[in-house]
Motif scaffolding. Structure first.
Motif, PDB file in Angstrom:
ATOM      1  N   ASP A 173       0.662  -1.354  -0.075  1.00 17.65           N
ATOM      2  CA  ASP A 173      -0.096   0.062   0.130  1.00 17.65           C
ATOM      3  C   ASP A 173       0.979   1.275   0.120  1.00 17.65           C
ATOM      4  O   ASP A 173       0.567   2.157  -0.720  1.00 17.65           O
ATOM      5  CB  ASP A 173      -0.979   0.068   1.389  1.00 17.65           C
ATOM      6  N   SER A 174       1.847   1.219   0.846  1.00 17.93           N
ATOM      7  CA  SER A 174       2.682   2.359   0.926  1.00 17.93           C
ATOM      8  C   SER A 174       3.548   2.617  -0.626  1.00 17.93           C
ATOM      9  O   SER A 174       3.543   3.772  -1.047  1.00 17.93           O
ATOM     10  CB  SER A 174       3.870   2.019   1.885  1.00 17.93           C
ATOM     11  N   ALA A 175       4.007   1.572  -1.246  1.00 18.88           N
ATOM     12  CA  ALA A 175       4.518   1.646  -2.517  1.00 18.88           C
ATOM     13  C   ALA A 175       3.638   1.998  -3.593  1.00 18.88           C
ATOM     14  O   ALA A 175       3.796   3.071  -4.382  1.00 18.88           O
ATOM     15  CB  ALA A 175       5.121   0.254  -3.071  1.00 18.88           C
ATOM     16  N   LEU A 176       2.303   1.778  -3.375  1.00 17.67           N
ATOM     17  CA  LEU A 176       1.079   2.350  -4.506  1.00 17.67           C
ATOM     18  C   LEU A 176       0.955   3.493  -4.208  1.00 17.67           C
ATOM     19  O   LEU A 176       0.586   4.237  -5.255  1.00 17.67           O
ATOM     20  CB  LEU A 176       0.101   1.158  -4.094  1.00 17.67           C
ATOM     21  N   LYS A 177       1.040   4.119  -2.793  1.00 18.21           N
ATOM     22  CA  LYS A 177       0.878   5.353  -2.712  1.00 18.21           C
ATOM     23  C   LYS A 177       1.702   6.431  -3.444  1.00 18.21           C
ATOM     24  O   LYS A 177       1.685   7.371  -3.706  1.00 18.21           O
ATOM     25  CB  LYS A 177       0.535   5.698  -0.863  1.00 18.21           C
ATOM     26  N   VAL A 178       3.089   5.938  -3.368  1.00 15.77           N
ATOM     27  CA  VAL A 178       4.008   6.621  -3.986  1.00 15.77           C
ATOM     28  C   VAL A 178       3.810   6.711  -5.271  1.00 15.77           C
ATOM     29  O   VAL A 178       3.905   8.003  -6.040  1.00 15.77           O
ATOM     30  CB  VAL A 178       5.442   5.816  -3.737  1.00 15.77           C
ATOM     31  N   LEU A 179       3.205   5.616  -6.152  1.00 17.09           N
ATOM     32  CA  LEU A 179       3.139   5.631  -7.437  1.00 17.09           C
ATOM     33  C   LEU A 179       2.003   6.635  -7.526  1.00 17.09           C
ATOM     34  O   LEU A 179       1.911   7.289  -8.855  1.00 17.09           O
ATOM     35  CB  LEU A 179       2.985   4.388  -7.952  1.00 17.09           C
ATOM     36  N   LYS A 183       1.823   9.757  -9.976  1.00 16.53           N
ATOM     37  CA  LYS A 183       0.620  10.084 -11.239  1.00 16.53           C
ATOM     38  C   LYS A 183      -0.127  11.413 -11.007  1.00 16.53           C
ATOM     39  O   LYS A 183      -0.520  12.032 -12.036  1.00 16.53           O
ATOM     40  CB  LYS A 183      -0.392   8.885 -11.072  1.00 16.53           C
ATOM     41  N   ALA A 184      -0.131  11.739  -9.777  1.00 23.79           N
ATOM     42  CA  ALA A 184      -1.084  13.103  -9.421  1.00 23.79           C
ATOM     43  C   ALA A 184      -0.068  14.287 -10.108  1.00 23.79           C
ATOM     44  O   ALA A 184      -0.472  15.252 -10.631  1.00 23.79           O
ATOM     45  CB  ALA A 184      -1.139  13.512  -7.903  1.00 23.79           C
ATOM     46  N   ARG A 185       1.461  13.940 -10.086  1.00 22.86           N
ATOM     47  CA  ARG A 185       2.185  14.981 -10.740  1.00 22.86           C
ATOM     48  C   ARG A 185       2.303  14.806 -12.378  1.00 22.86           C
ATOM     49  O   ARG A 185       3.267  15.537 -12.879  1.00 22.86           O
ATOM     50  CB  ARG A 185       3.431  15.014 -10.044  1.00 22.86           C
ATOM     51  N   GLY A 186       1.569  14.065 -12.723  1.00 18.68           N
ATOM     52  CA  GLY A 186       1.792  13.966 -14.167  1.00 18.68           C
ATOM     53  C   GLY A 186       2.649  12.541 -14.763  1.00 18.68           C
ATOM     54  O   GLY A 186       2.666  12.561 -15.933  1.00 18.68           O
TER      55      GLY A 186
END
Length: 357
Positions: A173-179, A183-186
């Motif tokens: 979950d932590s790794a996916l949060k980083v990804l 993604k939010a930054r494009g």
């Protein structure tokens, strides 16, 4: 009333009787108790003989009723016997297709298959998930013999399994949060996958084997996420190595624990261990089994011993009465006789382990 040799005889009745006329077997038995132990030559002249004869007939009738009940597999009365009997013809469930897991990483494959030492090399190697699954299956079968330490071994291993699954889930979950943040930054990055994943058959034949398979599959996904973050510049080489090493070690410790506990309890000196060994009537061999189990695994928790804490999956099928449960809750788990044979569990543990390896 019932006619016996043309004589009308009163007999006791009860609403819960299995007979249509409510004949009460228990009450009748109490009324003719003196005849059940009497000399056959004296029974015929007793005034209660007609009831005795009726009681004997009803006992045979009840046995026949129970046999029909068994043959009908306890089906409702409305079901024809030939249809009810078909329950015994239903085969075991089988998978329509082979059970498999799809693995993308060498790390997960190595965790699954373990590692043995080369011929001539000393040591025990490294237990993999496959070996742990086999050990848990053996402990699962040991639980059928009312072995409390098999129950405890399964409880211990699955508690560690749950902790490992939770830790893996949190890290994923932590790794996916980083990804997601990237993604939010494009920047949209896909999770790495193998160009040629391997499909592994997992016919473990026990629910514990599939729990191990799920853990390995989760680890495989975790490795893919970690490598994705490293390849996308979110983790250093050292951070990647530390994360993978720590998680591999956690899984291997779990697998080693399962294999070690199975090796202890499958040893010929402990294999016959059961809760009956704690009874006051148990012999010296039973007390020695208890001593060995305590030395190797410690004193069993009371909740596991009396069954109030049980493995998620067990082959134990013993229905205890309230009186038997009270006995299990009061039996000493480390008796004076056992303690005297042990001296101390700490002193004997190395020697016992050496004999059981």
């Amino acid at each position: 009333m019932v006619k016996n040799n043309h004589i009308e005889v009163s007999f006791p009745t009860h609403p819960s009787s299995p007979f249509a006329d409510r004949f009460d077997l228990d009450a009748a038995r109490a009324m003719i108790a003196h005849l059940l132990e009497a000399d056959p030559a004296e029974i015929a002249n007793d005034p209660a003989y007609p009831l005795f004869a009726e009681y004997e007939k009803r006992v045979r009738m009840l046995e026949e009723m129970r046999e029909v009940h068994r043959i009908r597999f306890e089906a409702n009365a409305e079901v024809p016997t030939k249809e009810a009997a078909k329950l015994g013809q239903v085969g075991d469930l089988e998978s329509e297709d082979e059970d498999t897991i799809l693995l993308h990483t060498r790390h997960a494959m190595r965790v699954l298959i373990g590692r043995t030492n080369a011929p001539g090399q000393s040591g025990l190697g490294i237990a993999g998930g496959w070996k742990a699954a086999a050990a848990l299956k053996a402990l699962w079968h040991l639980s059928a013999g009312d072995n409390p330490y098999a129950d405890w071994a399964l409880v211990q291993v699955m508690e560690v399994h749950a902790e490992a699954m939770d830790a893996l889930q949190r890290q994923c979950d932590s790794a996916l949060k980083v990804l997601e943040g990237l993604k939010a930054r494009g920047m949209s990055y896909a999770v790495l996958r193998s160009a040629q994943p391997v499909k592994v058959s997992i016919e473990f034949r026990s629910p514990y084997g599939y729990a191990i398979a799920e853990l390995v599959a989760q680890f495989d996904y975790f490795v893919r996420l970690v490598k994705t973050l490293r390849n996308r510049g979110q983790l250093s080489d050292r951070e990647e190595d530390e994360k993978l090493h720590a998680t591999r070690k956690r899984l291997r410790d779990l697998f080693e624990r399962a294999v070690r506990l199975e090796r202890y309890l499958r040893n010929e000196k402990l294999r016959q261990l059961s809760r009956a060994d704690w009874l006051p009537t148990a012999d010296a061999t039973a007390r020695l089994r208890i001593a060995g189990a305590i030395a190797l695994m410690g004193e069993i928790p009371r909740a596991v011993f009396d069954g109030s804490q049980a493995p998620r999956y067990t082959k134990r099928r013993i229905a205890l009465s309230e009186q038997e449960l009270r006995l299990l809750r009061t039996l000493p788990l480390d008796t004076a006789a056992t303690a005297s044979k042990l001296k101390t569990a700490q002193q004997l543990e190395p020697a016992l382990q050496a004999r059981l390896m």
